[in-house]
Write an enzyme that holds these catalytic residues in place. Structure first.
Site, PDB file in Angstrom:
ATOM      1  N   HIS A 196       0.844  -1.195   0.000  1.00  0.00           N
ATOM      2  CA  HIS A 196       0.000   0.000   0.000  1.00  0.00           C
ATOM      3  C   HIS A 196       0.882   1.249   0.000  1.00  0.00           C
ATOM      4  O   HIS A 196       2.032   1.213   0.457  1.00  0.00           O
ATOM      5  CB  HIS A 196      -0.910   0.000   1.222  1.00  0.00           C
ATOM      6  CG  HIS A 196      -1.933  -1.101   1.210  1.00  0.00           C
ATOM      7  ND1 HIS A 196      -3.272  -0.876   1.421  1.00  0.00           N
ATOM      8  CD2 HIS A 196      -1.807  -2.451   1.006  1.00  0.00           C
ATOM      9  CE1 HIS A 196      -3.932  -2.019   1.353  1.00  0.00           C
ATOM     10  NE2 HIS A 196      -3.057  -2.997   1.107  1.00  0.00           N
TER      11      HIS A 196
ATOM     12  N   GLU B  64       0.836   3.948   1.809  1.00  0.00           N
ATOM     13  CA  GLU B  64       1.271   4.378   3.127  1.00  0.00           C
ATOM     14  C   GLU B  64       2.427   3.506   3.628  1.00  0.00           C
ATOM     15  O   GLU B  64       3.358   3.994   4.284  1.00  0.00           O
ATOM     16  CB  GLU B  64       0.096   4.304   4.110  1.00  0.00           C
ATOM     17  CG  GLU B  64      -1.022   5.291   3.794  1.00  0.00           C
ATOM     18  CD  GLU B  64      -2.050   4.772   2.814  1.00  0.00           C
ATOM     19  OE1 GLU B  64      -3.191   5.242   2.844  1.00  0.00           O
ATOM     20  OE2 GLU B  64      -1.710   3.883   1.988  1.00  0.00           O
TER      21      GLU B  64
ATOM     22  N   CYS C 127      -7.069   3.155   4.077  1.00  0.00           N
ATOM     23  CA  CYS C 127      -7.894   1.982   4.330  1.00  0.00           C
ATOM     24  C   CYS C 127      -7.578   1.426   5.726  1.00  0.00           C
ATOM     25  O   CYS C 127      -6.597   1.818   6.371  1.00  0.00           O
ATOM     26  CB  CYS C 127      -7.649   0.912   3.267  1.00  0.00           C
ATOM     27  SG  CYS C 127      -6.000   0.153   3.346  1.00  0.00           S
TER      28      CYS C 127
ATOM     29  N   CYS D 286      -4.046   0.000   6.223  1.00  0.00           N
ATOM     30  CA  CYS D 286      -2.993   0.996   6.389  1.00  0.00           C
ATOM     31  C   CYS D 286      -3.066   1.691   7.744  1.00  0.00           C
ATOM     32  O   CYS D 286      -2.035   2.023   8.330  1.00  0.00           O
ATOM     33  CB  CYS D 286      -3.061   2.027   5.269  1.00  0.00           C
ATOM     34  SG  CYS D 286      -2.553   1.361   3.677  1.00  0.00           S
TER      35      CYS D 286
END
Length: 318
Positions: free
Chosen positions: A106, A108, A133, A136
């Site tokens: 992801h 992040e 999300c 994350c």
């Protein structure tokens, strides 16, 4: 010119101000640029844009997105993190065709890996185009002072991570005082009977010593050497919720992407890990096969089991 360079150039053409375009172009065109903007560069960009630092971070999201590689969803994510040092760190998503979705990196996570690799001990803010999300949020909460990270979402008021993750589950719930990004140096050693120690092995072991695995003690790292001799490494990052943990190979792939290194340039790749209740080798081999499936080059793959001096031999999982 690589796809990343082409995408950055395309974004630069959208910049109206000549001064701003020249400043950004000089930073991104540097051969040493790898998704990191120094504090002085960030201040200069903010000045020519006429924005404060947080607004500048949001304005740089399209450039961070240039590093994204999502062949499955085709949904590109760009993230910009602010380290305690004042430097800015790009993050982006990576998906792996032919692999399970849970292998995805992801945006992040990539920003954390980027900042961690450059010695940051925590992030103070994170700019995103949409709220993170749940995966994350959990990953970010594991970091040092994670709950205090200011989330800068385009078009929304800023909020702390702990506002987005109430009643959070973290390391303290499992009796762990450590936190991701806090400097560590585990006492790992190599069996000398396994042969001589080369530069790739040495750097990968040193990276493994700084990996974060307070739950399994499965310290690990992956190192990759290019045909011209450059070495890039990535370390394992565990999470209290287990599933958001980031494998060492994916961390290395983030580093390669940040440095715009084509996979065809990789000549040798190595996994080192300690015996523990988990095993990295199977996932490493599976992801490696998927990632390099269409790469027309021969890669030497190596494995090395390390000894963890902090755990008595008779308590190791062999």
């Amino acid at each position: 010119m690589t796809n990343i360079q082409e995408d950055i150039l395309a974004e630069l053409t959208k910049v109206i101000s000549n001064e701003e375009r020249q400043v950004l172009g000089s930073i991104f065109a540097s051969a040493k640029f790898a998704g990191v903007i120094s504090p002085s560069q960030a201040a200069l960009i903010a000045r020519v844009k006429g924005l404060n630092l947080e607004e500048t971070m949001i304005s740089l999201l399209p450039f961070a997105k240039c590093y994204a590689d999502p062949p499955i969803s085709e949904y590109r994510v760009g993230v910009v993190g602010l380290g305690k040092s004042g430097a800015l760190y790009f993050g982006f998503n990576m998906e792996f065709q032919g692999e399970e979705l849970n292998a995805t990196v992801h945006g992040e996570q990539a920003a954390i890996i980027n900042a961690w690799n450059h010695g940051e001990e925590n992030l103070e803010a994170l700019a995103l185009n949409a709220a993170p999300c749940g995966h994350c949020r959990q990953f970010l909460y594991e970091t040092n002072k994670g709950g205090e990270i200011k989330m800068l979402v385009t078009g929304e008021p800023s909020r702390r991570l702990d506002d987005l993750l109430p009643a959070a589950f973290g390391p303290e719930d499992l009796g762990v005082a450590a936190a991701l990004m806090v400097p560590q140096k585990h006492k790992l050693s190599r069996n000398k009977s396994n042969g001589s120690l080369n530069n790739l092995m040495e750097q990968t072991i040193e990276t493994a010593k700084e990996s974060y695995a307070p739950y399994s003690k499965g310290y690990a790292a992956v190192g990759a050497r290019t045909k011209t001799g450059e070495i890039y490494t990535g370390r394992y990052a565990e999470n209290a919720a287990f599933n958001p943990s980031l494998a060492p190979l994916t961390a290395t792939l983030v580093s390669l992407r940040l440095n715009d290194v084509p996979l065809k340039e990789i000549q040798e790749i190595l996994l080192v890990e300690t015996p523990s209740l988990i095993k990295h080798q199977r996932q490493f081999e599976q992801l490696l096969t998927s990632v390099f499936k269409n790469v027309q080059t021969k890669i030497n793959v190596g494995f090395e089991t390390l000894q963890d001096k902090e755990i008595p031999i008779d308590q190791m999982a062999l």
